[in-house]
Design a protein around this motif. Sequence first.
Motif, PDB file in Angstrom:
ATOM      1  N   ARG A   1       0.857  -1.188   0.000  1.00 17.39           N
ATOM      2  CA  ARG A   1       0.000   0.000   0.000  1.00 17.39           C
ATOM      3  C   ARG A   1       0.890   1.234   0.000  1.00 17.39           C
ATOM      4  NH1 ARG A   1      -5.078   1.219   0.703  1.00 17.39           N
ATOM      5  NH2 ARG A   1      -5.618  -0.942   1.176  1.00 17.39           N
ATOM      6  N   VAL A   2       0.712   2.083  -0.998  1.00 19.33           N
ATOM      7  CA  VAL A   2       1.544   3.267  -1.195  1.00 19.33           C
ATOM      8  C   VAL A   2       0.769   4.501  -0.740  1.00 19.33           C
ATOM      9  CG1 VAL A   2       2.862   4.613  -2.858  1.00 19.33           C
ATOM     10  CG2 VAL A   2       2.622   2.129  -3.165  1.00 19.33           C
ATOM     11  N   ASN A   3       1.335   5.250   0.213  1.00 18.78           N
ATOM     12  CA  ASN A   3       0.680   6.434   0.759  1.00 18.78           C
ATOM     13  C   ASN A   3       1.380   7.705   0.284  1.00 18.78           C
ATOM     14  OD1 ASN A   3      -1.157   4.858   2.348  1.00 18.78           O
ATOM     15  ND2 ASN A   3       0.506   4.481   3.781  1.00 18.78           N
ATOM     16  N   LEU A   4       0.571   8.672  -0.120  1.00 15.77           N
ATOM     17  CA  LEU A   4       1.087   9.949  -0.623  1.00 15.77           C
ATOM     18  C   LEU A   4       0.456  11.072   0.192  1.00 15.77           C
ATOM     19  CD1 LEU A   4       0.500   8.994  -4.332  1.00 15.77           C
ATOM     20  CD2 LEU A   4       2.752   9.240  -3.299  1.00 15.77           C
ATOM     21  N   ARG A   5       1.303  11.853   0.867  1.00 18.79           N
ATOM     22  CA  ARG A   5       0.802  12.934   1.711  1.00 18.79           C
ATOM     23  C   ARG A   5       1.177  14.291   1.113  1.00 18.79           C
ATOM     24  NH1 ARG A   5       3.297   9.406   5.629  1.00 18.79           N
ATOM     25  NH2 ARG A   5       1.714   8.002   6.514  1.00 18.79           N
ATOM     26  N   PRO A   6       0.485  15.358   1.538  1.00 21.21           N
ATOM     27  CA  PRO A   6       0.773  16.684   0.974  1.00 21.21           C
ATOM     28  C   PRO A   6       2.185  17.159   1.309  1.00 21.21           C
ATOM     29  CG  PRO A   6      -1.166  16.732   2.418  1.00 21.21           C
ATOM     30  CD  PRO A   6      -0.602  15.377   2.513  1.00 21.21           C
ATOM     31  N   ASP A   7       2.818  17.817   0.335  1.00 15.09           N
ATOM     32  CA  ASP A   7       4.100  18.469   0.585  1.00 15.09           C
ATOM     33  C   ASP A   7       3.867  19.745   1.392  1.00 15.09           C
ATOM     34  OD1 ASP A   7       5.519  16.531  -0.697  1.00 15.09           O
ATOM     35  OD2 ASP A   7       5.637  17.581  -2.614  1.00 15.09           O
ATOM     36  N   TYR A   8       4.952  20.443   1.725  1.00 11.43           N
ATOM     37  CA  TYR A   8       4.859  21.589   2.624  1.00 11.43           C
ATOM     38  C   TYR A   8       3.951  22.687   2.074  1.00 11.43           C
ATOM     39  CZ  TYR A   8       7.935  24.257  -0.461  1.00 11.43           C
ATOM     40  OH  TYR A   8       8.463  24.911  -1.537  1.00 11.43           O
ATOM     41  N   ASP A   9       3.892  22.850   0.732  1.00 17.75           N
ATOM     42  CA  ASP A   9       3.057  23.899   0.149  1.00 17.75           C
ATOM     43  C   ASP A   9       1.714  23.364  -0.323  1.00 17.75           C
ATOM     44  OD1 ASP A   9       4.070  22.382  -1.910  1.00 17.75           O
ATOM     45  OD2 ASP A   9       4.402  24.073  -3.259  1.00 17.75           O
ATOM     46  N   GLU A  10       1.356  22.147   0.108  1.00 18.47           N
ATOM     47  CA  GLU A  10       0.099  21.532  -0.309  1.00 18.47           C
ATOM     48  C   GLU A  10      -0.799  21.201   0.891  1.00 18.47           C
ATOM     49  OE1 GLU A  10       2.111  19.013  -4.038  1.00 18.47           O
ATOM     50  OE2 GLU A  10       1.529  18.000  -2.178  1.00 18.47           O
ATOM     51  N   GLN A  11      -0.481  21.736   2.046  1.00 23.66           N
ATOM     52  CA  GLN A  11      -1.110  21.245   3.265  1.00 23.66           C
ATOM     53  C   GLN A  11      -2.346  22.007   3.697  1.00 23.66           C
ATOM     54  OE1 GLN A  11       1.958  21.128   6.243  1.00 23.66           O
ATOM     55  NE2 GLN A  11       3.179  19.625   5.138  1.00 23.66           N
ATOM     56  N   SER A  12      -2.582  23.202   3.142  1.00 27.55           N
ATOM     57  CA  SER A  12      -3.728  23.975   3.635  1.00 27.55           C
ATOM     58  C   SER A  12      -4.280  24.865   2.539  1.00 27.55           C
ATOM     59  CB  SER A  12      -3.317  24.835   4.844  1.00 27.55           C
ATOM     60  OG  SER A  12      -2.277  25.722   4.487  1.00 27.55           O
ATOM     61  N   GLY A  13      -5.561  25.163   2.676  1.00 27.98           N
ATOM     62  CA  GLY A  13      -6.212  26.085   1.753  1.00 27.98           C
ATOM     63  C   GLY A  13      -6.507  25.464   0.399  1.00 27.98           C
ATOM     64  N   LEU A  14      -7.337  26.172  -0.357  1.00 24.96           N
ATOM     65  CA  LEU A  14      -7.673  25.696  -1.698  1.00 24.96           C
ATOM     66  C   LEU A  14      -6.450  25.659  -2.602  1.00 24.96           C
ATOM     67  CD1 LEU A  14     -11.112  27.405  -2.447  1.00 24.96           C
ATOM     68  CD2 LEU A  14     -10.666  24.980  -2.052  1.00 24.96           C
ATOM     69  N   ASP A  15      -5.539  26.638  -2.429  1.00 29.42           N
ATOM     70  CA  ASP A  15      -4.327  26.639  -3.243  1.00 29.42           C
ATOM     71  C   ASP A  15      -3.500  25.385  -2.981  1.00 29.42           C
ATOM     72  OD1 ASP A  15      -5.010  28.984  -4.406  1.00 29.42           O
ATOM     73  OD2 ASP A  15      -3.600  30.232  -3.295  1.00 29.42           O
ATOM     74  N   GLY A  16      -3.346  25.046  -1.696  1.00 34.94           N
ATOM     75  CA  GLY A  16      -2.589  23.850  -1.351  1.00 34.94           C
ATOM     76  C   GLY A  16      -3.271  22.592  -1.869  1.00 34.94           C
ATOM     77  N   PHE A  17      -4.600  22.545  -1.742  1.00 34.56           N
ATOM     78  CA  PHE A  17      -5.350  21.383  -2.232  1.00 34.56           C
ATOM     79  C   PHE A  17      -5.207  21.254  -3.744  1.00 34.56           C
ATOM     80  CE2 PHE A  17      -9.670  19.323  -3.013  1.00 34.56           C
ATOM     81  CZ  PHE A  17      -9.218  18.061  -2.667  1.00 34.56           C
ATOM     82  N   GLU A  18      -5.240  22.382  -4.444  1.00 35.21           N
ATOM     83  CA  GLU A  18      -5.104  22.338  -5.898  1.00 35.21           C
ATOM     84  C   GLU A  18      -3.712  21.859  -6.312  1.00 35.21           C
ATOM     85  OE1 GLU A  18      -6.126  25.041  -9.825  1.00 35.21           O
ATOM     86  OE2 GLU A  18      -5.940  26.019  -7.869  1.00 35.21           O
ATOM     87  N   ARG A  19      -2.684  22.323  -5.602  1.00 27.90           N
ATOM     88  CA  ARG A  19      -1.331  21.857  -5.927  1.00 27.90           C
ATOM     89  C   ARG A  19      -1.213  20.352  -5.674  1.00 27.90           C
ATOM     90  NH1 ARG A  19       0.092  27.188  -4.259  1.00 27.90           N
ATOM     91  NH2 ARG A  19       0.091  26.652  -2.054  1.00 27.90           N
ATOM     92  N   PHE A  20      -1.837  19.879  -4.594  1.00 28.14           N
ATOM     93  CA  PHE A  20      -1.804  18.450  -4.298  1.00 28.14           C
ATOM     94  C   PHE A  20      -2.527  17.661  -5.387  1.00 28.14           C
ATOM     95  CE2 PHE A  20      -3.700  14.671  -2.257  1.00 28.14           C
ATOM     96  CZ  PHE A  20      -2.539  14.048  -1.822  1.00 28.14           C
TER      97      PHE A  20
END
Length: 827
Positions: free
Chosen positions: A501-520
């Motif tokens: 099972r491969v898990n992918l978590r948000p990077d430092y600039d992907e962790q909050s807000g719509l901008d971060g969600f969009e980058r993720f």
Amino acid sequence: MSPLKNHFNSWRDYLNEQLLLESRFSKALAYAQNFNKGSKQFRVKDVMDQMTDEQVATLKNGVERAIEYAKDGDPSGDNKYLMWVARFVRKDLMRRLQKYGKQWNTTPALWNDPDAVKGSIHDPDYVTNNIASLIVDNVIGLVEPIVHYHLLKQRGIMKKDIYDYDPTNSVGDFKNDVRVGMRDLRDRDEQDKLKKQAAGEADDLLETEDYAVIRPNTEGASCYYGWGTRWCISARESRNYFNQYTGEGKTFYFVMFRHLPNSNRYKKVALVYGKDQGHADPEQVFDALDEETGDVGLIDAITENLLHRVFRKSDVFKKTRNKIKGLESEEDRDKRLDGMKDLIARMIADPTEDEIPDETVLKVANYLFPDTYSEAIDLEITSLSERFDELIQETYSEITGNAAYHAEENPAGPKYEDYEKLFDQYAPFNNLYVNYDEYDTNSWYWDASFQIEVEDPHFKDLQIPEDVDVDEFADVIHKAIDVAGIYPDEVEPDGYDRSARVNLRPDYDEQSGLDGFERFLDRMNDIDEILGGDDFWETVVEALIEHGLTGGGLKELSDKLDEIEFKNIEYGMEGRQFNIVLEFDPVLARPKGISGTYFGRMINTFAGGNPTGPKVSDSDVGNNPNLPVFAATNLANSVGEITLDKISNIIKNKYEDYYSQLALPGFEKGEDEEEPLEALPLIDMEFAPRPDKIDLRTPGTERVPFASRERDKGAGGVNIEYPYNLILTLTNEQFWETVGADEEELEALVAFLRWIDQDEVKNQVEAMLQGTLNDAVLQYMKDNPQKTAKDLEDEGLPTSSADVEDEPQVAEQKINELYKRWAKMIK
């Protein structure tokens, strides 16, 4: 009114309009071409008197072209600006003649220089033509500012009339004012656009005669209400951080102070509230210059705003206000306003100051607190400074209290609908699962995962053992997907599902807000594409084979071959296929009389029918075979098949001799062996031509091109090495169905490779390949002789594809002799 009269009136108006246009054009042209008056006005008559009639005509022609260009570009529709341009043109022309005038220089340049070379920069005819061209160029550069001026005038941005700018000395000021006006127009249009966008995207928290408090809920609203500040959350030309900060739980309130001049740093103040901060004071306060001021900044802003209100509203300062309004410079006005603000502040701080009349102080106090101060004695009873400070504190509490309550009731950050809308822009994800969830009020978390199972269909031919170590399997998967460029945060073994099972978590600039969600989501979209590609699974397969997780198979074969020191053989994995390669260099001899182009095309034909396959490295020869695709493919295959048959027959016919070491070393017979093995191992093999490796060079190492339609030219020489690769291929599934199914078959393959790797045997096989190849070439030349342009013309075909230049045909018997001689050369 009758239709006839209407028609008459329309026609009369049209004629009047045309007459006006022609009149303005004629007058402007006449003014610009009045060189007599212009030369006197600008003191260059002595230069004009030296000109020939042809030179004067050249200048007038240039002036006319300039005025014509201005007329075509005049935005008014009635040649309104032509006379202004004409004045500019005449001055521009005369200014360029001043360097030759005696009234402008003690030693002027000579107009008719007797030493001037014809056509040089000192030749008066050259100078005249150059001046005429420059006049036109300058008018071309002036038309666009005039067009922009007309637009700015219509929009009410430029108040000054164009004729207020003297075209003889103020054109630079005109262009600069237009440039500033266009910038203001763009800002105004953008602000109007943001205003429409911001409608309904902000909350009006407080609205008083002194200030307004706004809560922007979108980036667009933040840009509109933060216009004129340096706040990063209101940035329009650089990155805007509104979505990021609100996504992190920050709430912003903009306080607009109505009485402060636009240049004041406190005209707009931003209050920042953090999530669940628990008190009314803002977490941060920023002035319009984006300087963090703390609570003191908000207090100073309230104070200055009230002081300016006193000056703007109190009757006692009416005369002073009118004087300040009369000042032309905004800088001077702001300076006087600051002075009055400071004066009022001194009155409030010390009403008894000798320099300020008591009556003035009382009027200020009465304006601020009419119920408290009506007589001078009141100033002694109640401290004006204390009452003023109380008012400041009340205003501060009203602003911050309302903002804090609103922030608590309306937490910052996007809602579920916002995340859902953004997610739907990327969905569906075909190869991974993206999860997003609200773990607290307006607090979101997201991640992604995918699973690779031992029984994945991509591994169906790998024969992965049922008892494979899942931990080791997950570790190899982790390494493989790193190579594929995915870089997971975690790869976990799952013994129940026999998977990784491969898990992918948000990077430092992907962790909050719509901008971060969009980058993720954007990164997950790229990963989803990688997972859906064949290259990814080839990488995983190679890793599983390399680490020995495929039930032996090709890894076992590779390890076995690693124990042997081969001299000529190379081997390794390419995707899911294991390749064993041995290169041969058979020689082709080219007979007299054929062209290099024909020879190159023939070699390409022997490479098969695929135009994108390996071909001679000469683009002029072309990639397409001379035969139909199927015929070229059959011809190429036959060379390899015939050679392999020869090798097989030799092994079959002389098998006992091999075991007795009479002919071929490497097949020593064991004491217990009775029946011989198959002549060739049970493995796919083929001879693959590599014309792209043909490298012809002169003794000086210069490359010799193939392409030449001259006989005996191009790719010259009797010894052309035509590389061929003997390629043996195995997939893991094929391994277990053939050589892997029987230890003897595996040993036969290894013995065959040992045998064919020997230089002696390699040379013998190369000779067999060379014989087969040259036999095929001889037959090809008989069946497909080179053709001249005349041959093709006779056949009704394009002559551009001729192999050789036209030349008298050689008799049939001579051709046969040619083949015979060539055959002897290659034996």
